[in-house]
Design a protein around this motif. Structure first.
Motif, PDB file in Angstrom:
ATOM      1  N   LYS A  91       0.801  -1.221   0.000  1.00 28.25           N
ATOM      2  CA  LYS A  91       0.000   0.000   0.000  1.00 28.25           C
ATOM      3  C   LYS A  91       0.839   1.278   0.000  1.00 28.25           C
ATOM      4  O   LYS A  91       0.293   2.366  -0.155  1.00 28.25           O
ATOM      5  CB  LYS A  91      -0.925   0.016   1.221  1.00 28.25           C
ATOM      6  CG  LYS A  91      -1.994  -1.061   1.202  1.00 28.25           C
ATOM      7  CD  LYS A  91      -2.935  -0.913   2.383  1.00 28.25           C
ATOM      8  CE  LYS A  91      -4.050  -1.958   2.328  1.00 28.25           C
ATOM      9  NZ  LYS A  91      -4.986  -1.814   3.475  1.00 28.25           N
ATOM     10  N   LYS A 104       3.445   7.778  -1.539  1.00 24.37           N
ATOM     11  CA  LYS A 104       2.080   7.448  -1.919  1.00 24.37           C
ATOM     12  C   LYS A 104       1.598   6.295  -1.045  1.00 24.37           C
ATOM     13  O   LYS A 104       2.259   5.255  -0.969  1.00 24.37           O
ATOM     14  CB  LYS A 104       2.008   7.051  -3.395  1.00 24.37           C
ATOM     15  CG  LYS A 104       2.454   8.144  -4.353  1.00 24.37           C
ATOM     16  CD  LYS A 104       2.389   7.675  -5.795  1.00 24.37           C
ATOM     17  CE  LYS A 104       2.799   8.769  -6.766  1.00 24.37           C
ATOM     18  NZ  LYS A 104       2.765   8.310  -8.181  1.00 24.37           N
ATOM     19  N   HIS A 105       0.454   6.485  -0.411  1.00 23.92           N
ATOM     20  CA  HIS A 105      -0.082   5.449   0.465  1.00 23.92           C
ATOM     21  C   HIS A 105      -1.576   5.295   0.223  1.00 23.92           C
ATOM     22  O   HIS A 105      -2.317   6.283   0.173  1.00 23.92           O
ATOM     23  CB  HIS A 105       0.162   5.805   1.933  1.00 23.92           C
ATOM     24  CG  HIS A 105      -0.434   4.812   2.892  1.00 23.92           C
ATOM     25  ND1 HIS A 105       0.125   3.574   3.116  1.00 23.92           N
ATOM     26  CD2 HIS A 105      -1.547   4.885   3.675  1.00 23.92           C
ATOM     27  CE1 HIS A 105      -0.620   2.920   3.997  1.00 23.92           C
ATOM     28  NE2 HIS A 105      -1.632   3.686   4.350  1.00 23.92           N
ATOM     29  N   SER A 106      -2.016   4.049   0.052  1.00 23.35           N
ATOM     30  CA  SER A 106      -3.438   3.739  -0.091  1.00 23.35           C
ATOM     31  C   SER A 106      -3.941   3.127   1.212  1.00 23.35           C
ATOM     32  O   SER A 106      -3.444   2.075   1.643  1.00 23.35           O
ATOM     33  CB  SER A 106      -3.649   2.759  -1.248  1.00 23.35           C
ATOM     34  OG  SER A 106      -3.257   3.333  -2.478  1.00 23.35           O
ATOM     35  N   SER A 144      -6.641   7.430  -0.341  1.00 22.05           N
ATOM     36  CA  SER A 144      -5.193   7.448  -0.521  1.00 22.05           C
ATOM     37  C   SER A 144      -4.649   8.828  -0.172  1.00 22.05           C
ATOM     38  O   SER A 144      -5.394   9.817  -0.127  1.00 22.05           O
ATOM     39  CB  SER A 144      -4.812   7.086  -1.956  1.00 22.05           C
ATOM     40  OG  SER A 144      -5.315   8.064  -2.859  1.00 22.05           O
TER      41      SER A 144
END
Length: 785
Positions: free
Chosen positions: A302, A361-363, A369
């Motif tokens: 993620k 970037k993180h979901s 996100s």
């Protein structure tokens, strides 16, 4: 898997395949060559088999799992042509993945179906309520582009203000001049526009025409120029390119990419470039060097961290400079830049651009996100070029050389932070965004410079003049800008036909300006604006899945200008300028061909010097309206197109001076068009012929006003670029040889004309004109391992 047991429809398809994907490195040569050919055909998505392999389409508004940039592009064009073959086995369906291998650009995929829109993320271009045109990776490699100016030529709504040489320009869109920093972005982060960049560093160039202040904060109404870097590829890529440009400039480029570690957690992309040699005219030379590194760290499934760093140097000597002329001179016919003497051996530029950026970037889940990013850039230039001042209508000019005290160092720090999410309220789906972006920029100037008059000559019969390189000394900070914007937005999708997009932003702008410390009177002025509001809203209607009609309204503001020398308020900063736009558009995707049409009306204030009070202020209004048409994709499976045409009426309003009021904007052509076609010969012509491809690019620019009084004009012109390429295999690897001729007819034309300042209309201001390059040749050979 036994190919002979494929279903009859697939057996029939095997007879239609081009041999460009044939040839493989194993004993089952025939069978695997057929599979590779089937893979190449499947990539074009012209058969039901290819559609089955691609899976379901992305979401109408967001595509969080869609690979964009060079990752997806390289998978299509280099290392990872994949297709799914379904073979029945005892009543069940067995899936077999076959991987092919071709050189970059072989498929000439000229339609990039997604766009990066800052806080809105990556969306399908078809579904966006904006006029967007992209020069994709395949155009860059097949047209053997060397700099950003080469790419801008394919954009019919873009004009260039060439600054010193053809590698460095300040762009315009729809007749509005872009800011030095606010309108340009590298991977979404603000960067300097007036510094050289190597085209080999980027996967694509995207231009969003029109206002974008609600997305990107305070900026000129010249749209957004987005340079998207090459990113690490999923599969190993080792690409070597060597080439030569006329007269004798050699080029070597290595592009290395892949992934390492368990689950491929570490991705790398190394891009090395060296170019050196004589350019289009004798007694000149140019040197380019690039070291670029791009890394991906997949912390988990993620979270990804992206880190990029690049160092690019560019130096040139002996090339022709621009021509300056007053409002009383009729602009003569453009000269032939291949004639020595228009430039001098000891004049030119040394430029260096250092860029560092990082993103996280993180979901959180499939709906939410977060993206964080920062960039630092230092763009340095040493300018000691010549200036040719036209003396009369016969082309006589006076030549000077100067190490000017204009800005020679731009330092930029930019940032972004976005949270994107999707929620439902009843039958309405909301795509939400909340975030911020902005930048800080400092300008640094020399305190003292040198200038020498070299003599006189004629642009049609130039002679080299003796002289020496001038130098400048000292350093001071001349300007500082801090621009930070808070953004909220929502795209409401009511059903598969109707949606509304709304974005609001509030910007905090601080501008400061300092005079030269050696001046008799030192000044320091500043301006602050808090929570300046920029809204944008769009109504989107999709009658069918492959069509979109939209209406967009937006407002934005940009930083004010600085009062010039001689004004009563010299060096003061004017209030910000507020712009407004109405745009209506229609987009349709027919198979693999996208067609866009947009009409627009845009206005913005501008500053000029009041002839009575001698006060420099925001007194005028510029009004531009026009129509754009764009086409990109496959006309036929073997014929690609990237084309567009813009009709533009760009006009200044009241300028306070009768001679310049209500006149055409300098350098903005009423009609501009470009047509790029790429044709791959069919298999029916034989094995050798089917490896050949040809391309032709025709560019037209209409007659442009060449001074603010509109008493002289730069003539219209047409240029023709021709190219061919040949794909082959050697040592079990794909190779590609390319040859191209730019300006094949050796047309003489003015590539760029503009006044001292497009912000206002000063009747006494000088104008600048830069001639287009003569006929040049390009040859490269590429090997992919």
């Amino acid at each position: 898997m036994n190919i002979d047991k494929l279903c009859p429809s697939r057996q029939k398809m095997l007879t239609l395949l081009p041999p460009s994907a044939q040839g493989c490195h194993c004993q089952m040569k025939y069978r695997l060559s057929v599979l590779l050919a089937l893979s190449a055909l499947g990539t074009t998505s012209y058969t039901p088999l290819a559609l089955a392999a691609s899976g379901s389409t992305t979401d109408t508004h967001t595509a969080p799992k869609t690979e964009t940039g060079s990752v997806a592009q390289e998978k299509r064009n280099s290392q990872a042509h994949k297709i799914l073959l379904a073979t029945p086995v005892k009543g069940k369906q067995e899936d077999t993945v076959v991987t092919g291998h071709t050189a970059s650009g072989a498929l000439a995929d000229y339609n990039k179906t997604t766009a990066t829109l800052g806080p809105l993320g990556t969306r399908k271009t078809l579904n966006t309520p904006f006029s967007i045109m992209t020069v994709p990776h395949d155009v860059i490699v097949n047209q053997q582009s060397r700099n950003i100016n080469d790419l801008m030529a394919y954009m019919p709504s873009v004009q260039l203000e060439i600054r010193g040489d053809p590698h460095t320009s300040r762009p315009q869109s729809r007749g509005f001049e872009a800011d030095v920093v606010a309108n340009t972005r590298i991977d979404g982060l603000n960067a300097v526009s007036t510094t050289p960049y190597a085209a080999e560093q980027f996967d694509n160039l995207q231009v969003l025409n029109g206002l974008a202040g609600a997305l990107y904060g305070a900026q000129n109404p010249a749209g957004t120029f987005a340079y998207n870097l090459k990113r690490p590829t999923e599969d190993r890529l080792n690409r070597l390119v060597v080439g030569v440009d006329s007269i004798g400039s050699l080029m070597e480029n290595a592009d290395l990419s892949g992934r390492l570690g368990r689950n491929k957690w570490f991705g790398y992309r190394l891009n090395l470039l060296h170019g050196d040699g004589t350019t289009y005219v004798q007694d000149s030379w140019m040197r380019r060097n690039l070291v670029s590194a791009d890394f991906d760290f997949r912390i988990d499934d993620k979270t990804t961290i992206e880190v990029d760093a690049s160092h690019y140097t560019y130096a040139q000597r002996g090339q022709a400079s621009g021509f300056a002329y007053s409002g009383t001179i009729d602009l003569p016919k453009a000269p032939d830049l291949s004639n020595p003497g228009l430039g001098e051996k000891y004049s030119g530029y040394n430029m260096e651009t250092n860029t560092f950026l990082a993103k996280v970037k993180h979901s959180f889940n499939e709906n939410w996100s977060v993206t964080l990013g920062g960039l630092y850039q230092d763009a340095i230039r040493q300018a000691f070029g010549t200036t040719n001042t036209i003396l009369n209508n016969a082309g006589d000019y006076s030549q000077t050389i100067a190490a000017a005290t204009t800005a020679n160092d731009f330092r930029v720090g930019s940032n972004l932070a976005y949270i994107n999410g999707r929620v439902r309220t009843g039958f309405i789906t909301h795509d939400l965004v909340i975030g911020t972006n902005g930048y800080m920029m400092g300008n640094y100037n020399p305190t003292r410079g040198e200038s020498f008059r070299l003599g006189t000559s004629n642009m049609y019969n130039p002679r080299q003049l003796s002289g020496s390189q001038p130098y400048y000394h000292g350093r001071y900070r001349s300007a500082y800008i801090n621009n930070q914007t808070f953004i909220v937005g929502d795209t409401l999708q009511f059903n598969k036909h109707w949606s509304i997009m709304g974005t609001l932003s509030w910007s905090w702008l601080r501008s400061e300006s300092w005079s030269n410390p050696t001046a008799a009177t030192r000044t320091h002025t500043s301006y602050n604006k808090s929570a300046a509001f920029s809204p944008m809203t769009s109504l989107i209607y999709k009658p069918t899945e492959n069509q979109t009609a939209y209406f967009t309204y937006g407002r934005a503001f940009q930083a004010g200008g600085i009062a010039p020398a001689g004004s009563a308020n010299e060096n003061e900063i004017t209030a910000p300028l507020r712009s407004e736009e109405y745009e209506v558009g229609y987009k349709v995707m027919i198979r693999k061909l996208q067609i866009n049409i947009a009409g627009f009306r845009m206005t913005r204030p501008y500053s000029f010097l009041d002839p009575t009070t001698r006060i420099y202020g925001n007194f005028g209004t510029q009004r531009n309206y026009g129509v754009e048409a764009q086409v990109a994709g496959y006309i036929l499976p073997n014929l690609s197109v990237l084309a567009g045409m813009t009709w533009l009426d760009a006009q200044m309003g009241d300028t306070g001076v009768t001679s310049t009021s209500h006149k055409e904007v300098v350098g903005a052509p009423p009609v501009q068009a470009n047509l790029l076609l790429d044709y791959r010969l069919p298999r029916t012509l034989g094995d050798f012929a089917s490896r050949l491809a040809f391309n032709a690019n025709v560019h037209y620019t209409g007659r442009r006003a060449a001074n603010v009084q509109n008493t002289t004009f730069a003539a219209s012109y047409v240029t023709l670029d021709l190219g061919t390429r040949f794909a082959f295999r050697a040592a079990h690897h794909p190779w590609m040889a390319r040859f191209g001729v730019s300006n094949a007819t050796n047309e003489r034309y003015w590539a760029s004309v503009y006044p001292t300042s497009l912000n206002g209309a000063n009747a006494n201001a000088n104008n600048s004109a830069y001639a287009g390059l003569p006929r040049t040749f390009h040859f490269t050979i590429e090997a992919d391992f």
